[in-house]
Scaffold this motif. Structure first.
Motif, PDB file in Angstrom:
ATOM      1  N   LYS A  80       0.814  -1.211   0.000  1.00 21.37           N
ATOM      2  CA  LYS A  80       0.000   0.000   0.000  1.00 21.37           C
ATOM      3  C   LYS A  80       0.852   1.268   0.000  1.00 21.37           C
ATOM      4  O   LYS A  80       0.376   2.337  -0.379  1.00 21.37           O
ATOM      5  N   GLN A  81       2.087   1.149   0.419  1.00 26.13           N
ATOM      6  CA  GLN A  81       2.977   2.304   0.434  1.00 26.13           C
ATOM      7  C   GLN A  81       3.459   2.677  -0.971  1.00 26.13           C
ATOM      8  O   GLN A  81       3.938   3.789  -1.191  1.00 26.13           O
ATOM      9  N   TYR A  82       3.336   1.749  -1.903  1.00 20.33           N
ATOM     10  CA  TYR A  82       3.929   1.959  -3.220  1.00 20.33           C
ATOM     11  C   TYR A  82       2.929   1.907  -4.373  1.00 20.33           C
ATOM     12  O   TYR A  82       3.158   2.532  -5.415  1.00 20.33           O
ATOM     13  N   VAL A  83       1.860   1.163  -4.225  1.00 22.37           N
ATOM     14  CA  VAL A  83       0.929   0.948  -5.335  1.00 22.37           C
ATOM     15  C   VAL A  83      -0.172   1.993  -5.302  1.00 22.37           C
ATOM     16  O   VAL A  83      -0.940   2.083  -4.344  1.00 22.37           O
ATOM     17  N   LYS A  84      -0.234   2.772  -6.355  1.00 20.85           N
ATOM     18  CA  LYS A  84      -1.288   3.770  -6.511  1.00 20.85           C
ATOM     19  C   LYS A  84      -1.771   3.725  -7.955  1.00 20.85           C
ATOM     20  O   LYS A  84      -0.954   3.680  -8.871  1.00 20.85           O
ATOM     21  N   PRO A  85      -3.094   3.719  -8.170  1.00 23.63           N
ATOM     22  CA  PRO A  85      -4.149   3.711  -7.157  1.00 23.63           C
ATOM     23  C   PRO A  85      -4.219   2.374  -6.434  1.00 23.63           C
ATOM     24  O   PRO A  85      -3.893   1.339  -7.019  1.00 23.63           O
ATOM     25  N   ARG A  86      -4.642   2.428  -5.191  1.00 24.55           N
ATOM     26  CA  ARG A  86      -4.642   1.216  -4.375  1.00 24.55           C
ATOM     27  C   ARG A  86      -5.586   0.144  -4.890  1.00 24.55           C
ATOM     28  O   ARG A  86      -5.404  -1.041  -4.616  1.00 24.55           O
ATOM     29  N   LYS A  87      -6.596   0.555  -5.650  1.00 26.56           N
ATOM     30  CA  LYS A  87      -7.523  -0.442  -6.184  1.00 26.56           C
ATOM     31  C   LYS A  87      -6.815  -1.405  -7.130  1.00 26.56           C
ATOM     32  O   LYS A  87      -7.308  -2.507  -7.387  1.00 26.56           O
ATOM     33  N   ALA A  88      -5.650  -0.993  -7.645  1.00 24.53           N
ATOM     34  CA  ALA A  88      -4.888  -1.869  -8.532  1.00 24.53           C
ATOM     35  C   ALA A  88      -4.381  -3.102  -7.803  1.00 24.53           C
ATOM     36  O   ALA A  88      -4.061  -4.121  -8.440  1.00 24.53           O
ATOM     37  N   LEU A  89      -4.302  -3.048  -6.472  1.00 24.38           N
ATOM     38  CA  LEU A  89      -3.842  -4.203  -5.697  1.00 24.38           C
ATOM     39  C   LEU A  89      -4.730  -5.423  -5.909  1.00 24.38           C
ATOM     40  O   LEU A  89      -4.289  -6.562  -5.759  1.00 24.38           O
ATOM     41  N   LYS A  90      -5.995  -5.185  -6.279  1.00 21.35           N
ATOM     42  CA  LYS A  90      -6.930  -6.287  -6.489  1.00 21.35           C
ATOM     43  C   LYS A  90      -6.508  -7.185  -7.651  1.00 21.35           C
ATOM     44  O   LYS A  90      -6.921  -8.338  -7.720  1.00 21.35           O
ATOM     45  N   VAL A  91      -5.729  -6.629  -8.563  1.00 21.98           N
ATOM     46  CA  VAL A  91      -5.296  -7.415  -9.721  1.00 21.98           C
ATOM     47  C   VAL A  91      -3.770  -7.586  -9.728  1.00 21.98           C
ATOM     48  O   VAL A  91      -3.158  -7.724 -10.783  1.00 21.98           O
TER      49      VAL A  91
END
Length: 464
Positions: A80-91
């Protein structure tokens, strides 16, 4: 453009021995190992099944040989500190998350954050940002394995009253219980895709899946784009893991080792008593630029790329099609010929000789068969040159292994110091393995990477 006109302006690392260039450098120079005893609370449930040993000639997992299971996981990473937008973490599976983070670190390290995302050329002239077609992304990747729990409901729906699995039901069951975006989490080309979208790159984009040499080959391809003038800046990265729950069930052709005392010294590349690899995970990224691009942007190079080569000479096991779980059949893993000619070609490309090399960053991993092939090549092509072995600290990190070794070479060249190997006294005498941090006698460092099948790369870097 000459090879020496290509410079490295940014480094990003997500590893078991540190996040970011500075933390990685300090651990490397102090021989701080990332190998630990694995417990559920250490790395979470995703590695709870990383507990298996594979007996010689056995095709499946057996019970652990001892109560101590080891690995080199990344323990302090928060995507979460690096991935933006955070919604991208879902994929994003874990490997995609770590590669994205390493890329963001490298971009920041190079001082490019304020110049990205890139803009169309006309707008870029006014804003001072990077033009979209002048930046590209090439990543090293591998098969990305999913979590079995994500498929559990689909398989449960295939169970019959007789307590058997009806495979014909799986298609419909999967459609109902698996998220439609599931596959996007595990496509090998998605790390390059996510980073390309984030920086708005319209330049060269590619993904290479060639095992341990994936990262270095991504660098070779990136340098080719720079030399041909079709890009000014390339983001070259690689990510891999042998810690994934599903991946632990599949050892390919390489043996695993047990725990040593102390556990942190269990990864023992080139040691006389080495028995196998330690599983690890990691990601690494380099920002490569033409010298003109770096100069015009007032970006100070960290290191310079002098020469490189990629070669393939099939190993005996590969030629015979004998990659199995039996170590007897796998006696022909690795290719000393491929490593040796890659070294010679890189030296020729750089206009150097063996006497000009101050350090070899070896790819030794603890597999005694493959390590012996590397030792033979080094003693022939680079006799007496000091050797350091970063896999001794990082474990084997899959497709990230070669890139992390190259980062170690960049660090050594930039600091002018050979990183020590804790078990140097246990390595064979023909190899001049570094026992303690010592200044480089020559400024040029060569990083090796190779596979059991017979691919090999060699890249030479130097301080600027």
């Amino acid at each position: 453009m000459n090879r020496s006109d290509i410079v490295i302006t940014g480094v990003g690392v997500v590893s078991s021995i540190g996040l970011g260039r500075e933390a990685f450098t300090q651990s490397l120079l102090q021989a701080n190992s990332g190998v630990i005893e694995l417990v559920d609370s250490t790395v979470g449930d995703r590695n709870a099944t990383a507990r298996f040993k594979f007996e010689e000639g056995h095709s499946g997992p057996t019970q652990p040989e001892s109560a101590v299971e080891i690995g080199a996981p990344i323990t302090e990473f928060d995507p979460k500190q690096y991935v933006k937008p955070r919604k991208a973490l879902k994929v994003m599976c874990r490997e995609i998350q770590t590669s994205f983070a390493a890329s963001q670190m490298a971009i920041e390290d190079a001082g490019l954050t304020s110049l990205l995302p890139a803009e169309p050329a006309e707008l870029a002239k006014k804003s001072g940002r990077i033009a979209v077609e002048r930046i590209g992304t090439v990543f090293g990747s591998e098969m990305l394995y999913g979590d079995p729990e994500e498929l559990a409901d689909a398989f449960a729906a295939c169970k019959t009253e007789a307590d058997e699995i009806d495979r014909s039901k799986f298609g419909n069951a999967a459609m109902r219980s698996i998220t439609p975006l599931w596959m996007l989490k595990y496509l090998p080309n998605m790390p390059a895709c996510h980073v390309g979208i984030a920086v708005n790159s319209h330049g060269p984009n590619n993904t290479l899946t060639v095992g341990d040499v994936s990262g270095p080959n991504a660098v070779l391809e990136s340098c080719g784009y720079l030399r041909r003038g079709i890009a000014d800046i390339m983001v070259a990265a690689a990510a891999g893991s042998r810690m994934n729950t599903t991946r632990t069930m599949f050892t390919e052709d390489q043996p695993l080792t047990g725990a040593s005392d102390p556990v942190c010294r269990s990864s023992r590349p080139h040691a006389k008593d080495a028995q196998g690899i330690v599983r690890g995970e990691g990601a690494a990224c380099l920002i490569l630029e033409s010298g003109e691009s770096a100069s015009s942007g007032n970006r100070k190079p960290i290191a310079r790329v002098l020469g490189m080569a990629s070669r393939f000479v099939p190993s005996a096991a590969f030629a015979a099609g004998q990659f199995t779980s039996s170590s007897e059949k796998n006696a022909g893993r690795g290719s000393s010929a491929a490593i040796e000619i890659a070294i010679q070609a890189a030296l020729s490309d750089a206009g150097l000789t063996a006497n000009d090399i101050g350090l070899v960053v070896g790819h030794g991993m603890g597999d005694p068969v493959i390590d012996a092939q590397e030792a033979e090549a080094i003693t022939k092509a680079l006799p007496g040159v000091p050797v350091t072995l970063p896999i001794g600290l990082l474990g084997h990190t899959g497709a990230a292994t070669g890139m992390l070794g190259l980062i170690a070479a960049v660090v050594a060249a930039q600091r002018g110091v050979a990183p020590p190997v804790a078990h140097a006294s246990d390595c064979p005498e023909p190899l001049n393995v570094v026992a303690s941090s010592t200044p480089l006698t020559q400024p040029n460092v060569i990083a090796l990477s190779h596979t059991s099948h017979g691919s090999a790369t060699a890249i030479i870097v130097s301080a600027t």
